[in-house]
Scaffold this motif. Structure first.
Motif, PDB file in Angstrom:
ATOM      1  N   GLY A  75       0.828  -1.208   0.000  1.00 13.53           N
ATOM      2  CA  GLY A  75       0.000   0.000   0.000  1.00 13.53           C
ATOM      3  C   GLY A  75       0.862   1.256   0.000  1.00 13.53           C
ATOM      4  O   GLY A  75       0.345   2.374   0.036  1.00 13.53           O
ATOM      5  N   GLU A  76       2.181   1.091  -0.051  1.00 12.35           N
ATOM      6  CA  GLU A  76       3.081   2.256  -0.038  1.00 12.35           C
ATOM      7  C   GLU A  76       3.821   2.358  -1.356  1.00 12.35           C
ATOM      8  O   GLU A  76       4.914   1.815  -1.499  1.00 12.35           O
ATOM      9  N   ASN A  77       3.200   3.039  -2.316  1.00 17.38           N
ATOM     10  CA  ASN A  77       3.897   3.174  -3.598  1.00 17.38           C
ATOM     11  C   ASN A  77       5.056   4.152  -3.466  1.00 17.38           C
ATOM     12  O   ASN A  77       5.072   4.985  -2.555  1.00 17.38           O
ATOM     13  N   SER A  94       2.112  -1.361  -5.466  1.00 16.38           N
ATOM     14  CA  SER A  94       0.999  -0.637  -4.860  1.00 16.38           C
ATOM     15  C   SER A  94       0.394   0.430  -5.768  1.00 16.38           C
ATOM     16  O   SER A  94      -0.001   1.502  -5.299  1.00 16.38           O
ATOM     17  N   VAL A  95       0.321   0.119  -7.054  1.00 20.59           N
ATOM     18  CA  VAL A  95      -0.400   1.027  -7.955  1.00 20.59           C
ATOM     19  C   VAL A  95      -1.891   0.860  -7.654  1.00 20.59           C
ATOM     20  O   VAL A  95      -2.376  -0.266  -7.491  1.00 20.59           O
ATOM     21  N   ASN A  96      -2.607   1.983  -7.558  1.00 18.30           N
ATOM     22  CA  ASN A  96      -4.046   1.916  -7.300  1.00 18.30           C
ATOM     23  C   ASN A  96      -4.758   3.049  -8.031  1.00 18.30           C
ATOM     24  O   ASN A  96      -4.120   3.810  -8.783  1.00 18.30           O
ATOM     25  N   LEU A  97      -6.045   3.133  -7.768  1.00 16.89           N
ATOM     26  CA  LEU A  97      -6.868   4.121  -8.464  1.00 16.89           C
ATOM     27  C   LEU A  97      -6.417   5.550  -8.164  1.00 16.89           C
ATOM     28  O   LEU A  97      -6.529   6.446  -8.994  1.00 16.89           O
ATOM     29  N   LEU A 132       2.286   0.217 -16.389  1.00 17.26           N
ATOM     30  CA  LEU A 132       2.077  -0.139 -14.981  1.00 17.26           C
ATOM     31  C   LEU A 132       1.938  -1.650 -14.843  1.00 17.26           C
ATOM     32  O   LEU A 132       1.286  -2.298 -15.669  1.00 17.26           O
ATOM     33  N   LEU A 133       2.556  -2.196 -13.807  1.00 18.60           N
ATOM     34  CA  LEU A 133       2.399  -3.619 -13.474  1.00 18.60           C
ATOM     35  C   LEU A 133       1.628  -3.647 -12.157  1.00 18.60           C
ATOM     36  O   LEU A 133       2.125  -3.182 -11.126  1.00 18.60           O
TER      37      LEU A 133
END
Ligand code: PGA
Length: 242
Positions: free
Chosen positions: A169-171, A205-208, A223-224
């Motif tokens: 959760g820490e990009n 931790s790529v997210n919206l 992005l992966l």
């Protein structure tokens, strides 16, 4: 390119529902490929569905063994991946580097074998938190890139995935991603002795919330995505706003 790395998740039903939703809702564009990497046991099923109805989605494997022939229980070689309809294969993911104790020699053999079957490797590199804190990031990345024979560099996609950002959760901050991607691109240029373009994608931790900022950087070619790729709605939104 936007790559969905499902890791050890999914079922036939989830794959079918995901592809139905995603293929109807993403804005397909030649420049931006949509690549799904399901678990190995679902590759043939997914490849068959893609051929029948979802040609906008491309298939990638999360795994490939380094040799074509060996008495290897549980093995899957690059020929089998090609046969199942794969175009891409993830190699050197940090979870596999640790779990399978993959050396640079093994990774190099995997690259040669998959490129030999016309698969495009997505080669993952990245430092651990301890290495980052000890200012060893650049040395580690150089060491990891050494697994790629220089004549095969042009055939690879590089995925920079800082280990400390995967599934946490820490990009990484965009300034850090840009600094490291610039370093990787410079190394690739020197190593390949060519100006041909090699894509470098980011994962971890790529997210919206963070995808747009990361993808819109001119240092980032894709992005992966792990966790956030499982939900078809979230993945579609990421794909479309990136
Ligand atoms: P994550 O995983 O997006 O869940 O951090 C990325 C990856 O491991 O490829």
């Amino acid at each position: 390119m936007i790559i969905a790395n499902w890791k050890m998740n999914g079922s036939k039903e989830l794959i079918k529902d995901w592809m139905d939703f995603v293929s109807q809702n993403i804005e397909i564009n030649q420049e931006k490929e949509c690549i799904l990497c399901p678990p190995t046991c679902y590759l043939y099923f997914t490849g068959t569905l893609i051929k029948q109805s979802y040609e906008g989605i491309k298939l990638g494997s999360q795994h490939c063994d380094s040799v074509l022939s060996a008495p290897l229980t549980g093995g899957t070689n690059s020929q089998m991946l090609e046969d199942a309809g794969c175009e891409f294969v993830i190699i050197g993911h940090s979870e596999q580097r640790v779990h399978l104790k993959e050396s640079n020699q093994i990774l190099s053999d995997k690259l040669k074998s998959s490129i030999g079957m016309n698969l495009k490797p997505i080669f993952c590199i990245g430092e651990t938190l301890r290495q980052k804190e000890a200012n060893q990031t650049n040395d580690i990345l150089i060491q990891q890139l050494d697994a790629i024979p220089s004549n095969l560099l042009q055939k690879c996609i590089i995925a920079y995935e800082p280990v400390w950002a995967i599934g946490t959760g820490e990009n990484a901050e965009i300034s850090y991603i840009e600094e490291i991607h610039s370093f990787i691109k410079e190394e690739l240029k020197n190593k390949s002795n060519s100006t041909n373009y090699i894509s470098v994608v980011y994962g971890g931790s790529v997210n919206l919330e963070n995808c747009k900022e990361i993808y819109s950087s001119d240092k980032v070619d894709g992005l992966l995505i792990g966790g956030a790729s499982l939900d078809s709605n979230t993945f579609t939104k990421i794909f479309n706003i990136s």
